[in-house]
Write an enzyme that holds these catalytic residues in place. Structure first.
Site, PDB file in Angstrom:
ATOM      1  N   HIS A  55       0.784  -1.189  -0.005  1.00 49.12           N
ATOM      2  CA  HIS A  55      -0.112   0.148  -0.154  1.00 49.12           C
ATOM      3  C   HIS A  55       0.838   1.288   0.014  1.00 49.12           C
ATOM      4  CE1 HIS A  55      -2.516  -3.018   2.291  1.00 49.12           C
ATOM      5  NE2 HIS A  55      -3.354  -2.277   1.568  1.00 49.12           N
ATOM      6  N   ASP A  58       2.246   1.776   3.141  1.00 51.73           N
ATOM      7  CA  ASP A  58       3.530   0.955   3.944  1.00 51.73           C
ATOM      8  C   ASP A  58       4.767   1.299   3.685  1.00 51.73           C
ATOM      9  OD1 ASP A  58       1.066  -0.850   4.404  1.00 51.73           O
ATOM     10  OD2 ASP A  58       1.587  -2.359   2.486  1.00 51.73           O
ATOM     11  N   GLU A 182     -10.870  -6.525  -5.232  1.00 52.98           N
ATOM     12  CA  GLU A 182     -10.979  -7.536  -4.167  1.00 52.98           C
ATOM     13  C   GLU A 182     -12.289  -7.340  -3.160  1.00 52.98           C
ATOM     14  OE1 GLU A 182      -7.393  -7.736  -1.596  1.00 52.98           O
ATOM     15  OE2 GLU A 182      -8.386  -8.951  -0.194  1.00 52.98           O
ATOM     16  N   LYS A 184     -14.965  -8.362  -0.415  1.00 47.22           N
ATOM     17  CA  LYS A 184     -15.116  -9.074   1.175  1.00 47.22           C
ATOM     18  C   LYS A 184     -16.408  -8.735   1.571  1.00 47.22           C
ATOM     19  CE  LYS A 184     -12.413  -9.019   5.520  1.00 47.22           C
ATOM     20  NZ  LYS A 184     -11.263  -8.351   6.239  1.00 47.22           N
ATOM     21  N   ASP A 288      -1.513 -13.340   1.124  1.00 50.56           N
ATOM     22  CA  ASP A 288      -2.156 -12.234   1.930  1.00 50.56           C
ATOM     23  C   ASP A 288      -2.476 -12.788   3.413  1.00 50.56           C
ATOM     24  OD1 ASP A 288      -3.075 -10.064   2.972  1.00 50.56           O
ATOM     25  OD2 ASP A 288      -5.030  -9.735   1.594  1.00 50.56           O
TER      26      ASP A 288
HETATM   27  C1  GLT Z   1      -5.950  -5.582   4.088  1.00 52.51           C
HETATM   28  C2  GLT Z   1      -6.934  -6.446   3.510  1.00 52.51           C
HETATM   29  C3  GLT Z   1      -6.477  -7.305   2.632  1.00 52.51           C
HETATM   30  C4  GLT Z   1      -6.309  -6.505   1.313  1.00 52.51           C
HETATM   31  C5  GLT Z   1      -5.113  -5.777   1.410  1.00 52.51           C
HETATM   32  C6  GLT Z   1      -4.926  -4.798   0.153  1.00 52.51           C
HETATM   33  S1  GLT Z   1      -5.137  -4.861   2.989  1.00 52.51           S
HETATM   34  O1  GLT Z   1      -4.661  -6.222   4.770  1.00 52.51           O
HETATM   35  O2  GLT Z   1      -7.168  -7.431   4.813  1.00 52.51           O
HETATM   36  O3  GLT Z   1      -7.245  -8.464   2.282  1.00 52.51           O
HETATM   37  O4  GLT Z   1      -6.070  -7.484   0.436  1.00 52.51           O
HETATM   38  O5  GLT Z   1      -5.528  -3.692   0.369  1.00 52.51           O
HETATM   39 MN    MN Z   2      -8.309 -11.400   4.641  1.00 53.47          MN
HETATM   40 MN    MN Z   3      -6.736  -9.457   0.694  1.00 52.64          MN
END
Ligand code: GLT
Ligand code: MN
Ligand code: MN
Length: 387
Positions: A55, A58, A182, A184, A288
């Site tokens: 990032h 970072d 990504e 979530k 990750d």
């Molecule tokens: C963070 C998150 C991850 C992402 C990262 C990228 S940052 O740690 O939990 O899943 O991939 O922004």
């Molecule tokens: Mn994660």
């Molecule tokens: Mn991730």
């Protein structure tokens, strides 16, 4: 005999925030001292990794002056070249600073949304300057705890407008960057918009340049939603949209654990590695994840070695799966296509008439055994090391 030694050709990468994770959680403080980005590059290189991701913050503190930024970047680039490490993926931290508490692209506050574009442009410049191939967007705070204050339809439009702005920025600058989104489902927000790979794939098609955009699926995130990660990745691969991947371990339906790859659900990890290897996915194998909070620095490097070693072991198991005569024999029976009938299932008027008139032996179909029990047991035994 495979010695499972990671090598750069395996394309293993780690985010600076992964091995740099100091073990802070919502209930407890840091348990490990900081490790500098340069120490991380040096150590990961000695372990056989291919590269690192980061990032913006970072590497460069959010309040660094332009000259401080330039000297940090120069020193980091030198370390990458000294240790033969690649910088692969860049991203923007749009979740840590308190100003992002209602999200970034989808914050209700127009100034936050505009600042998000400014921060992303700077972070994209940084990533391009260091030679990244892919730019990731993880919208950790793009969501809500309550729908009373934010219109989710409006929020999606803001998200799209923001990403479109950045698509055009990248094109205007001539950067050879691809975007990877990504998903979530929740955490740190109560609910996050575009929560799964499927929703992200649908969103991508509405952007100004869908071809430039793909996904960065994470094992833990789909598993948190109770979904089969292999199937999510399969859909992305089938559409040519797997631009990057976040590998880790996760118990289903819990908080985002980000465990060492293969620490949970070994069979799921096996089918994932098998699919990645067989599909011709040429991108980085990015971990990750982070070490358990119980670990000191030595434990962190054990964690990193473990991620790569398990991947290579599972890759070898996938080869064995192909060499196992009993397994392959069953698969041949399962895949014994009736080619004449197969030819009738692509549409033509003639085929439609033929199919309408065809008499199927329904009892034979009802009584057919697929042998999945045997196949799954053989797979399990293979993974347990006795085949
Ligand atoms: C963070 C998150 C991850 C992402 C990262 C990228 S940052 O740690 O939990 O899943 O991939 O922004
Ligand atoms: Mn994660
Ligand atoms: Mn991730």
């Amino acid at each position: 005999m495979n010695d499972y030694t990671p090598k750069p050709e395996h394309k293993f990468t780690f985010g600076l925030w992964t091995v740099g994770n100091r073990g802070r959680d919502p209930f407890g403080d840091f348990v490990r001292p900081p490790v500098t980005p340069i120490q991380i590059v040096k150590k990961l290189s000695s372990l056989g990794a291919y590269g690192v991701n980061l990032h913006d913050n970072d590497l460069v503190p959010i309040d660094a002056s332009p000259s401080e930024r330039d000297s940090i970047v120069k020193e980091f680039k030198q370390a990458l070249s000294d240790y033969n490490m690649h910088f692969v993926m860049g991203t923007t931290n749009l979740f840590f600073d308190p100003l992002f508490k209602d999200g970034a692209f989808t914050s209700n506050h127009p100034q936050v949304r505009a600042f998000t574009l400014q921060k992303c442009m700077q972070a994209i410049d940084l990533a391009a300057e260091m030679g990244a191939e892919t730019y990731v967007f993880w919208g950790g705070r793009e969501g809500t705890e309550t729908d009373a204050g934010k219109d989710p339809i409006e929020a999606l439009k803001w998200f799209r407008d923001g990403i479109n702005f950045l698509i055009h920025y990248v094109k205007d600058q001539g950067y050879p960057l691809k975007f990877a989104f990504e998903p979530k489902p929740n955490e740190p927000r109560g609910d996050i918009y575009l929560p799964t790979v499927g929703s992200m794939l649908a969103f991508i098609e509405t952007l100004d340049d869908p071809a430039m955009c793909g996904v960065n699926p994470e094992v833990a995130h789909e598993n948190m939603a109770g979904l089969n990660f292999v199937h999510a990745v399969a859909q992305a691969i089938e559409r040519g949209k797997l631009f990057h991947i976040d590998l880790n371990g996760q118990k289903f339906s819990r908080y985002d654990q980000d465990f060492r790859f293969g620490a949970e659900d070994i069979k799921g990890a096996f089918f994932l590695v098998k699919m990645l290897e067989e599909s011709g996915y040429g991108g980085p194998r990015h971990f990750d994840a982070h070490a358990y909070r119980t670990e000191d620095e030595e434990g962190v490097w054990e964690f990193a070695k473990g991620c790569m070693r398990t991947y290579l072991i599972l890759r070898e198991k996938a080869n064995r799966f192909h060499q196992d005569e009993e397994i392959q024999g069953i698969l041949e029976q399962i895949h014994a296509w009736d080619t004449d009938l197969q030819a009738r299932t692509s549409y033509s008027k003639e085929n439609a008439d033929w199919l309408r008139a065809h008499a199927f032996d329904l009892d034979a179909l009802r009584n057919y055994g697929y042998q999945y029990e045997k196949l799954d047991q053989l797979t399990t035994e293979l993974l347990l090391g006795i085949r």
